[in-house]
Design a protein around this motif. Structure first.
Motif, short mmCIF file in Angstrom:
data_model
loop_
_atom_site.label_atom_id
_atom_site.label_comp_id
_atom_site.label_asym_id
_atom_site.label_seq_id
_atom_site.Cartn_x
_atom_site.Cartn_y
_atom_site.Cartn_z
N MET A 1 7.58 10.63 6.32
CA MET A 1 6.40 10.08 6.51
C MET A 1 5.92 8.95 5.64
O MET A 1 6.29 8.79 4.70
N SER A 2 5.38 7.87 6.24
CA SER A 2 5.17 6.69 5.50
C SER A 2 3.64 6.76 5.00
O SER A 2 2.70 7.23 5.58
N ARG A 3 3.57 6.40 3.93
CA ARG A 3 2.10 6.16 3.32
C ARG A 3 1.77 4.91 3.79
O ARG A 3 2.26 3.82 3.56
N THR A 4 0.48 4.79 4.44
CA THR A 4 -0.15 3.72 4.63
C THR A 4 -1.38 3.38 3.73
O THR A 4 -2.16 4.32 3.60
N HIS A 5 -1.77 2.36 3.39
CA HIS A 5 -3.01 1.94 2.64
C HIS A 5 -4.10 2.03 3.83
O HIS A 5 -4.21 1.46 4.75
N SER A 6 -5.21 2.64 3.25
CA SER A 6 -6.44 2.67 4.06
C SER A 6 -7.42 2.08 3.20
O SER A 6 -7.59 2.06 2.00
N THR A 7 -8.70 2.07 3.89
CA THR A 7 -9.85 1.39 3.30
C THR A 7 -10.76 2.81 2.54
O THR A 7 -11.70 2.42 1.83
N SER A 8 -10.30 3.92 2.77
CA SER A 8 -10.93 4.96 2.10
C SER A 8 -10.45 5.14 0.47
O SER A 8 -9.71 4.32 0.48
N ALA A 9 -11.18 5.96 0.07
CA ALA A 9 -11.03 5.96 -1.58
C ALA A 9 -9.45 6.71 -1.91
O ALA A 9 -9.67 7.59 -2.62
N ALA A 10 -8.56 6.19 -1.54
CA ALA A 10 -7.28 6.83 -1.78
C ALA A 10 -7.00 6.52 -3.03
O ALA A 10 -7.28 5.47 -3.65
N PRO A 11 -6.25 7.44 -3.85
CA PRO A 11 -5.90 7.16 -5.33
C PRO A 11 -4.95 6.00 -5.34
O PRO A 11 -4.06 5.91 -4.52
N VAL A 12 -4.97 4.89 -6.30
CA VAL A 12 -4.20 4.10 -6.23
C VAL A 12 -3.04 4.24 -7.11
O VAL A 12 -3.09 4.55 -8.16
N PRO A 13 -1.72 3.90 -6.85
CA PRO A 13 -0.78 4.27 -7.70
C PRO A 13 -0.71 3.45 -8.68
O PRO A 13 -0.83 2.10 -8.45
N SER A 14 -0.09 3.87 -10.08
CA SER A 14 0.02 2.88 -11.09
C SER A 14 1.27 2.49 -10.92
O SER A 14 2.33 3.13 -10.28
N VAL A 15 1.63 1.39 -11.76
CA VAL A 15 3.28 1.00 -11.76
C VAL A 15 3.91 2.01 -12.43
O VAL A 15 4.97 2.04 -11.85
N SER A 16 3.64 2.69 -13.06
CA SER A 16 4.43 3.81 -13.77
C SER A 16 4.74 4.97 -12.90
O SER A 16 5.69 5.81 -13.14
N SER A 17 4.02 4.98 -11.70
CA SER A 17 4.18 6.10 -10.84
C SER A 17 5.03 5.57 -9.46
O SER A 17 5.33 6.22 -8.64
N VAL A 18 5.69 4.34 -9.62
CA VAL A 18 6.63 3.75 -8.80
C VAL A 18 7.86 3.78 -9.09
O VAL A 18 8.26 3.17 -10.18
N THR A 19 8.86 4.32 -8.21
CA THR A 19 10.14 4.05 -8.50
C THR A 19 10.67 2.64 -8.69
O THR A 19 10.10 1.77 -8.00
N ASP A 20 11.90 2.44 -9.04
CA ASP A 20 12.77 1.12 -9.05
C ASP A 20 12.83 0.89 -7.59
O ASP A 20 12.82 1.43 -6.69
N PRO A 75 7.06 5.54 -4.20
CA PRO A 75 6.33 6.47 -5.23
C PRO A 75 6.90 7.69 -5.72
O PRO A 75 7.77 8.27 -5.03
N GLU A 76 7.03 7.72 -6.90
CA GLU A 76 7.99 8.99 -7.45
C GLU A 76 7.44 10.32 -6.86
O GLU A 76 8.16 11.21 -6.62
N SER A 77 5.87 10.26 -6.75
CA SER A 77 5.31 11.41 -6.26
C SER A 77 5.77 11.67 -4.59
O SER A 77 5.52 12.72 -3.99
N GLY A 78 6.37 10.99 -3.85
CA GLY A 78 6.74 11.11 -2.40
C GLY A 78 7.90 10.47 -2.10
O GLY A 78 7.89 9.40 -1.45
N PRO A 79 9.27 10.64 -2.58
CA PRO A 79 10.33 10.12 -2.22
C PRO A 79 10.48 10.09 -0.82
O PRO A 79 10.07 11.02 0.06
N GLY A 80 10.93 8.69 -0.39
CA GLY A 80 10.84 8.61 1.43
C GLY A 80 9.83 7.74 1.91
O GLY A 80 9.96 7.26 2.60
N GLU A 81 8.91 7.88 0.96
CA GLU A 81 7.63 7.07 1.56
C GLU A 81 7.96 5.52 0.96
O GLU A 81 8.47 5.35 0.11
N VAL A 82 7.30 4.46 1.72
CA VAL A 82 7.51 3.26 1.48
C VAL A 82 6.27 2.37 0.77
O VAL A 82 5.36 2.42 1.33
N LEU A 83 6.04 1.82 -0.46
CA LEU A 83 5.07 1.13 -1.06
C LEU A 83 5.68 -0.33 -0.92
O LEU A 83 4.57 -1.29 -1.29
#
Length: 187
Positions: A1-20, A75-83
């Protein structure tokens, strides 16, 4: 399942929460397409006509992944998702014509808008350049909408030099685009 950005108040991932930057797997194909379509809508809303929604299908991207052409940030929290995503190919005759020197061609640099300003685009680009260098090629080439001064400045700031424009037809959504070709010698 893909994470898509929305205009709602979704938490913004920090750089440290994103994998290489990682090689994409077939499971990433829907997320790559969803991110690309989301960014195409964002660009279209701002008058940037390089990408259009529906240019790619997951099946097409799966074939390109099988050929080793895509890399992603998830994201580290959602392997398989694409940021974020980037594609590297070994020739681009439509935009660059026949070229005598071996080069790598970077396409589809895409970063979820929630990561704007985090350096993720630069990381994707540098990872793609490393793939090109590791292949023994010494030139990295890319293109961007000729009418997008922000993106042209971004690439120039990362060492890319303009190398003329090209106009080509995008068959899926059936439109023409003029792009600025840019290249950078790799160490």
């Amino acid at each position: 399942m893909s994470r898509t950005h929305s205009t709602s108040a979704a938490p913004v991932p920090s750089v440290s929460s994103v994998t290489d930057v990682l090689p994409a797997t077939p499971a990433h194909a829907p997320g790559i397409v969803a991110l690309r379509d989301e960014l195409a809508r964002w660009m279209q809303a701002r008058g940037i006509d390089q990408w259009r929604e529906g240019e790619f299908t997951p099946a097409q991207v799966e074939q390109e992944i099988a050929a080793g052409q895509w890399w992603v940030v998830e994201p580290e929290s959602g392997p398989g998702e694409v940021l974020g995503s980037v594609r590297v190919i070994w020739e681009d005759v439509e935009i660059w014509g026949e070229q005598p020197e071996p080069a790598g061609y970077i396409h589809g640099v895409a970063v979820d808008r929630s990561l704007n300003g985090t350096g993720t685009g630069t990381r994707l680009l540098r990872a793609a350049e490393q793939v090109i260098a590791d292949s023994g090629r010494s030139i990295s080439r890319l293109d961007c909408d000729d009418a997008n001064p922000v993106l042209k400045r971004f690439y120039t700031g990362l060492g890319y030099s303009p190398r003329g424009t090209a106009t080509f037809h995008v068959p899926g959504p059936d439109f023409w685009v003029t792009v600025q070709r840019m290249e950078r010698p790799l160490p």
